[in-house]
Design a protein around this motif. Structure first.
Motif, PDB file in Angstrom:
ATOM      1  N   ALA A  98       0.825  -1.208   0.000  1.00 13.93           N
ATOM      2  CA  ALA A  98       0.000   0.000   0.000  1.00 13.93           C
ATOM      3  C   ALA A  98       0.860   1.260   0.000  1.00 13.93           C
ATOM      4  N   GLY A  99       2.090   1.135   0.515  1.00 14.35           N
ATOM      5  CA  GLY A  99       2.997   2.278   0.548  1.00 14.35           C
ATOM      6  C   GLY A  99       3.811   2.452  -0.716  1.00 14.35           C
ATOM      7  N   GLY A 100       3.621   1.583  -1.673  1.00 15.91           N
ATOM      8  CA  GLY A 100       4.319   1.744  -2.947  1.00 15.91           C
ATOM      9  C   GLY A 100       5.402   0.728  -3.228  1.00 15.91           C
ATOM     10  N   ALA A 101       5.673  -0.179  -2.280  1.00 19.92           N
ATOM     11  CA  ALA A 101       6.694  -1.200  -2.513  1.00 19.92           C
ATOM     12  C   ALA A 101       6.202  -2.192  -3.572  1.00 19.92           C
ATOM     13  N   ILE A 102       7.105  -2.611  -4.452  1.00 21.32           N
ATOM     14  CA  ILE A 102       6.743  -3.578  -5.488  1.00 21.32           C
ATOM     15  C   ILE A 102       6.520  -4.939  -4.834  1.00 21.32           C
ATOM     16  N   ALA A 103       5.325  -5.488  -5.020  1.00 16.41           N
ATOM     17  CA  ALA A 103       4.924  -6.712  -4.320  1.00 16.41           C
ATOM     18  C   ALA A 103       5.878  -7.867  -4.584  1.00 16.41           C
ATOM     19  N   SER A 104       6.380  -7.985  -5.803  1.00 13.75           N
ATOM     20  CA  SER A 104       7.252  -9.108  -6.148  1.00 13.75           C
ATOM     21  C   SER A 104       8.614  -9.027  -5.469  1.00 13.75           C
ATOM     22  N   ARG A 105       8.951  -7.855  -4.939  1.00 16.60           N
ATOM     23  CA  ARG A 105      10.252  -7.682  -4.277  1.00 16.60           C
ATOM     24  C   ARG A 105      10.169  -7.815  -2.760  1.00 16.60           C
ATOM     25  N   GLN A 112      11.733 -10.776   5.410  1.00 14.79           N
ATOM     26  CA  GLN A 112      12.549  -9.852   6.204  1.00 14.79           C
ATOM     27  C   GLN A 112      12.004  -8.428   6.127  1.00 14.79           C
ATOM     28  N   HIS A 113      11.505  -8.051   4.957  1.00 14.47           N
ATOM     29  CA  HIS A 113      10.898  -6.721   4.811  1.00 14.47           C
ATOM     30  C   HIS A 113       9.643  -6.604   5.681  1.00 14.47           C
ATOM     31  N   ILE A 157      12.983  -1.075   0.303  1.00 12.93           N
ATOM     32  CA  ILE A 157      11.692  -1.197   0.976  1.00 12.93           C
ATOM     33  C   ILE A 157      11.867  -0.900   2.460  1.00 12.93           C
ATOM     34  N   GLY A 158      11.000  -0.056   2.996  1.00 11.09           N
ATOM     35  CA  GLY A 158      11.113   0.273   4.418  1.00 11.09           C
ATOM     36  C   GLY A 158      10.084   1.295   4.844  1.00 11.09           C
ATOM     37  N   ARG A 159      10.456   2.182   5.734  1.00  9.44           N
ATOM     38  CA  ARG A 159       9.574   3.250   6.219  1.00  9.44           C
ATOM     39  C   ARG A 159      10.286   4.594   6.045  1.00  9.44           C
ATOM     40  N   MET A 160       9.473   5.641   5.866  1.00 16.01           N
ATOM     41  CA  MET A 160      10.004   6.981   5.605  1.00 16.01           C
ATOM     42  C   MET A 160       9.381   7.990   6.565  1.00 16.01           C
ATOM     43  N   TYR A 161      10.183   9.007   6.951  1.00 13.85           N
ATOM     44  CA  TYR A 161       9.725   9.991   7.942  1.00 13.85           C
ATOM     45  C   TYR A 161      10.181  11.396   7.554  1.00 13.85           C
ATOM     46  N   ASP A 162       9.340  12.379   7.838  1.00 14.42           N
ATOM     47  CA  ASP A 162       9.749  13.779   7.809  1.00 14.42           C
ATOM     48  C   ASP A 162      10.299  14.131   9.185  1.00 14.42           C
TER      49      ASP A 162
END
Length: 281
Positions: free
Chosen positions: A88-95, A99-100, A140-145
C-alpha cells in the motif's frame, strides 16, 4: 545627499592640493594628467571590487532569517500517515520478502518512540510511502519527515541492514539514515539528542554493560556532529547537508515494541504517536 556633497568637497580639496603641488614643484602637465588618471583608476577599481563583494555576499550568504524564525517558532505536532502495508505504501509486491515484512512490523512505532525521548523541539512524522532510497536503487522500508519546531529540516528512512536478506539465521538488522538541512542553526544539545536516540534504538544492546552501550551511541553522535562542524568551518560559504547513518539489530526498539504489544498499548492511537506517554514505557 550629504554623502554626495562630502565626496564632492573632498574631490575639490584634493584637486586644489594637487594643483598647488604642481605650481610649487613645477610638475609638467603630462605628469599631472598621468597621476590623475592613475588615481581615478585606483578609485574605480576599489569601487568595482566593493560592488562585486556586495553582490557576492548577497548570492553566497543567503538570508536565513525566515528559516531561523521557523526554527524558533511553535513546535510542529506530528501528523502520522502510516501505510497499512508495504504494498500500500508503494513497494513492489514481487520484491517484498519476509525480512521486509518483519522490519515493517518492528518499526511500526519507531516514530512514536523517537518523539518520546528526543529534545522537545523535534518531531518525527511518518509518511505513507514504503518505497525508500537505497545505495543502488529503490529499497523497501519506512520513511519519515523530520521537523524542528515549525521548520521541516529533513528526512529519515529505515531499510534492511547490510546482508539481512542473505542471513540464514534471519537475524534482525536495520539501517536508519538521516539527512538534515540547517543543522548549523540548531543547538548542539538538541542535535545530539536526535542522533543519540537513533543510535540507541538501532544498536546491539549489551544487557551486561548498559553504560558502554549508551556511551557508544553518544560517541557516534558526537563524532558525526564534530565532522559536520569541521566542514562548516572549513567552507563557511556553503550550507552543507548533514548525513547520519546507524545500523544494527535494534534490540532496544524491539524490546519496547514487544512490551507495548503485550500490554495492549498502541502509542499511535493512545498518544497520537507523540511524546505523551506517562509511565507506560
Amino acid at each position: 545627499m550629504i554623502k554626495k556633497i562630502g565626496i564632492g568637497v573632498a574631490i575639490a580639496a584634493a584637486w586644489g592640493i594637487a594643483w598647488a603641488a604642481k605650481e610649487a614643484f613645477a610638475i609638467p602637465d603630462y605628469a599631472m594628467w598621468l597621476g590623475i588618471i592613475a588615481v581615478v583608476g585606483v578609485l574605480a577599481s576599489f569601487n568595482i571590487e566593493s560592488r562585486l563583494s556586495a553582490i557576492e555576499e548577497r548570492v553566497i550568504r543567503k538570508d536565513y532569517s525566515g528559516i531561523i524564525a521557523q526554527l524558533e517558532g511553535e513546535r510542529h505536532k506530528p501528523q502520522h500517515k502510516q501505510p497499512e502495508s508495504l504494498a500500500a505504501g508503494g513497494a513492489i509486491a514481487s520484491r517484498i520478502r519476509p525480512q521486509h515484512e518483519s522490519l515493517f512490523e518492528d518499526f511500526r512505532w519507531f516514530a512514536a518512540l523517537m518523539n518520546r525521548h528526543i529534545a522537545d523541539e523535534w518531531a518525527i512524522e511518518e509518511l505513507p510511502t514504503t518505497d525508500v532510497q537505497g545505495y543502488e536503487g529503490p529499497e523497501i522500508g519506512r520513511m519519515y519527515d523530520v521537523w524542528y519546531n515549525a521548520c521541516e529540516v529533513g528526512r529519515m528512512q529505515v531499510a534492511l541492514g547490510a546482508g539481512a536478506l542473505l542471513s540464514k539465521e534471519k537475524q534482525r538488522s536495520a539501517r536508519v539514515e538521516l539527512k538534515l538541512n540547517y543543522l548549523r542553526f540548531i543547538p548542539y544539545r538538541d542535535a545530539h539528542s536526535l542522533l543519540y536516540e537513533i543510535g540507541l534504538l538501532t544498536g546491539s544492546f549489551d544487557r551486561t554493560n548498559g553504560e558502554a552501550f549508551r556511551a557508544t551511541a553518544a560517541s557516534a553522535a558526537t563524532d558525526a556532529l564534530t565532522g559536520y562542524l569541521w566542514e562548516a568551518v572549513r567552507q563557511p560559504d556553503l550550507d552543507p547537508w548533514f548525513d547520519f547513518m546507524a545500523e544494527g539489530p535494534y534490540d532496544v526498539l524491539h524490546d519496547q515494541v514487544e512490551h507495548w504489544r503485550k500490554n495492549g498499548i498502541d502509542p499511535m492511537t493512545r498518544w497520537g504517536g507523540d511524546r505523551d506517554g506517562g509511565a507506560d514505557i
